[in-house]
Design an enzyme around this catalytic site. Structure first.
Site, PDB file in Angstrom:
ATOM      1  N   GLN A  23      16.031 -22.700 -53.148  1.00 16.50           N
ATOM      2  CA  GLN A  23      17.325 -23.546 -52.541  1.00 16.50           C
ATOM      3  C   GLN A  23      17.548 -22.939 -51.483  1.00 16.50           C
ATOM      4  O   GLN A  23      17.708 -23.414 -49.989  1.00 16.50           O
ATOM      5  CB  GLN A  23      18.171 -24.176 -53.501  1.00 16.50           C
ATOM      6  N   ASP A  43       4.637 -11.637 -53.935  1.00 21.39           N
ATOM      7  CA  ASP A  43       4.898 -11.765 -54.893  1.00 21.39           C
ATOM      8  C   ASP A  43       6.001 -11.516 -55.550  1.00 21.39           C
ATOM      9  O   ASP A  43       5.223  -9.422 -55.999  1.00 21.39           O
ATOM     10  CB  ASP A  43       3.620 -12.260 -55.663  1.00 21.39           C
ATOM     11  N   THR A 108      23.942 -14.500 -60.466  1.00 20.78           N
ATOM     12  CA  THR A 108      24.749 -15.535 -61.468  1.00 20.78           C
ATOM     13  C   THR A 108      25.756 -14.800 -61.789  1.00 20.78           C
ATOM     14  O   THR A 108      26.189 -14.395 -62.079  1.00 20.78           O
ATOM     15  CB  THR A 108      23.020 -15.969 -62.335  1.00 20.78           C
ATOM     16  N   ASP A 109      26.396 -16.463 -62.128  1.00 20.95           N
ATOM     17  CA  ASP A 109      27.416 -16.012 -62.793  1.00 20.95           C
ATOM     18  C   ASP A 109      27.327 -15.874 -64.454  1.00 20.95           C
ATOM     19  O   ASP A 109      27.853 -15.569 -65.534  1.00 20.95           O
ATOM     20  CB  ASP A 109      28.250 -17.652 -62.768  1.00 20.95           C
ATOM     21  N   TYR A 132      17.713 -15.147 -69.379  1.00 19.86           N
ATOM     22  CA  TYR A 132      18.234 -14.808 -67.888  1.00 19.86           C
ATOM     23  C   TYR A 132      18.634 -14.172 -67.319  1.00 19.86           C
ATOM     24  O   TYR A 132      19.190 -13.431 -66.333  1.00 19.86           O
ATOM     25  CB  TYR A 132      17.961 -16.395 -67.387  1.00 19.86           C
ATOM     26  N   LYS A 136      18.614 -11.080 -65.056  1.00 16.38           N
ATOM     27  CA  LYS A 136      19.822 -10.562 -63.673  1.00 16.38           C
ATOM     28  C   LYS A 136      20.811  -9.731 -63.453  1.00 16.38           C
ATOM     29  O   LYS A 136      21.315  -8.739 -62.716  1.00 16.38           O
ATOM     30  CB  LYS A 136      20.215 -11.533 -63.471  1.00 16.38           C
ATOM     31  N   TRP A 157      26.000 -22.732 -59.938  1.00 11.23           N
ATOM     32  CA  TRP A 157      25.777 -24.382 -59.670  1.00 11.23           C
ATOM     33  C   TRP A 157      25.321 -25.035 -58.171  1.00 11.23           C
ATOM     34  O   TRP A 157      25.908 -25.384 -57.483  1.00 11.23           O
ATOM     35  CB  TRP A 157      27.005 -24.607 -59.902  1.00 11.23           C
TER      36      TRP A 157
END
Length: 295
Positions: A23, A43, A108-109, A132, A136, A157
């Site tokens: 995204q 990759d 990320t949160d 995950y 991270k 989100w």
């Protein structure tokens, strides 16, 4: 300048972007001065190859918008997630440091445990609940330890017209259902991918001129809400007659635990980089218009 193995000229002002199918990556391809790499070109399951591209490419900054984001699958395949989320950023950050160019990395949160109700600040203790988040966080640690100029942008989100996300899932479900049960005890800020891309682009340029701004920063949409209320907003904006029933997280078990509190304190991003939290209501309207889902 011609770069070995590339059948194209690379502009001196290029910001090199890893990940152009996610995204945020798709939105980054729309911005000026970006050279975006596909998975076929770079990759992340081959960290050394990614680092080699950075060393051989004339660029002014690097943005890593690629990641292993299948949260539930990571519980069964943490090793694969670690290669992409930790080993690859480590190699890329070291290569960027060797070239003395800034490295911007999206996180990320999920690096937090989701306890309490206070928005998490960049300096707050981390405590990921699952694989995950662990991978991270390992990536964050590696980027910091690489010794270069970096920015780690934690967000939450993410939504857009592209890929798989909550907005598109709600629209799909609304095609066949007029009543949905949605989790209402998880809180966070829905964040448009276009705003994340613009923030990364701006931060990269700012770090070139002011490397002292380096560090961890937070960026999420405003105002904070719940998944249930986010769903209601989606249906209200696109005129779908769908009712939403609040349920607790315990009623919707998943392989990976979700943080109940994903609120992020974004004050340092505003103060350091001049970036305000994006209004997710306005962004939602834009996304629904792009998808042809407005009445």
């Amino acid at each position: 300048m011609w770069v070995s193995g590339w059948a194209r000229r690379v502009d001196r002002v290029t910001i090199l972007v890893f990940g152009n199918t996610g995204q945020v990556g798709i939105e980054l391809t729309k911005l000026e001065g970006v050279r975006s790499l596909s998975r076929a070109e770079a990759d992340l399951s081959n960290p050394d190859a990614c680092a080699k591209i950075i060393r051989e490419t004339e660029c002014v900054a690097v943005i890593n918008a690629a990641a292993y984001t299948a949260v539930d699958n990571a519980e069964e395949d943490e090793a694969a997630a670690r290669v992409i989320n930790a080993d690859a950023p480590a190699a890329m950050a070291r290569a960027a440091a060797d070239k003395s160019v800034p490295f911007v990395h999206i996180s990320t949160d999920y690096v937090f445990d989701g306890a309490g109700e206070t928005p998490f600040a960049p300096s707050d203790p981390t405590g990921p609940l699952g694989a995950y988040g662990r991978t991270k966080l390992a990536g964050e640690d590696a980027v910091r330890e690489a010794g270069g100029v970096y920015a780690i942008l934690r967000t939450s989100w993410v939504f857009s017209r592209h890929g798989n996300n909550f907005v598109k899932t709600m629209l799909r479900l609304a095609e066949s259902r007029d009543h949905l049960t949605i989790v209402a005890d998880q809180h966070g800020g829905p964040t448009p991918a276009s705003a994340i891309a613009a923030a990364c682009h701006s931060i990269a340029h700012q770090l070139i001129e002011a490397p002292e701004k380096a560090g961890i920063t937070h960026f999420s949409g405003a105002p904070d809400t719940t998944w249930a209320d986010f769903a209601r907003a989606i249906f209200e904006e696109n005129g779908k007659p769908v009712t939403v029933e609040d349920i607790p997280t315990s009623a919707y078990p998943t392989p990976a635990a979700r943080p109940l509190n994903s609120r992020l304190n974004c004050n340092s991003t505003r103060i350091t980089f001049g970036l305000e939290r994006p209004d997710w209501h306005a962004a939602l309207r834009n996304v629904l218009t792009q998808l042809g889902e407005t009445p």
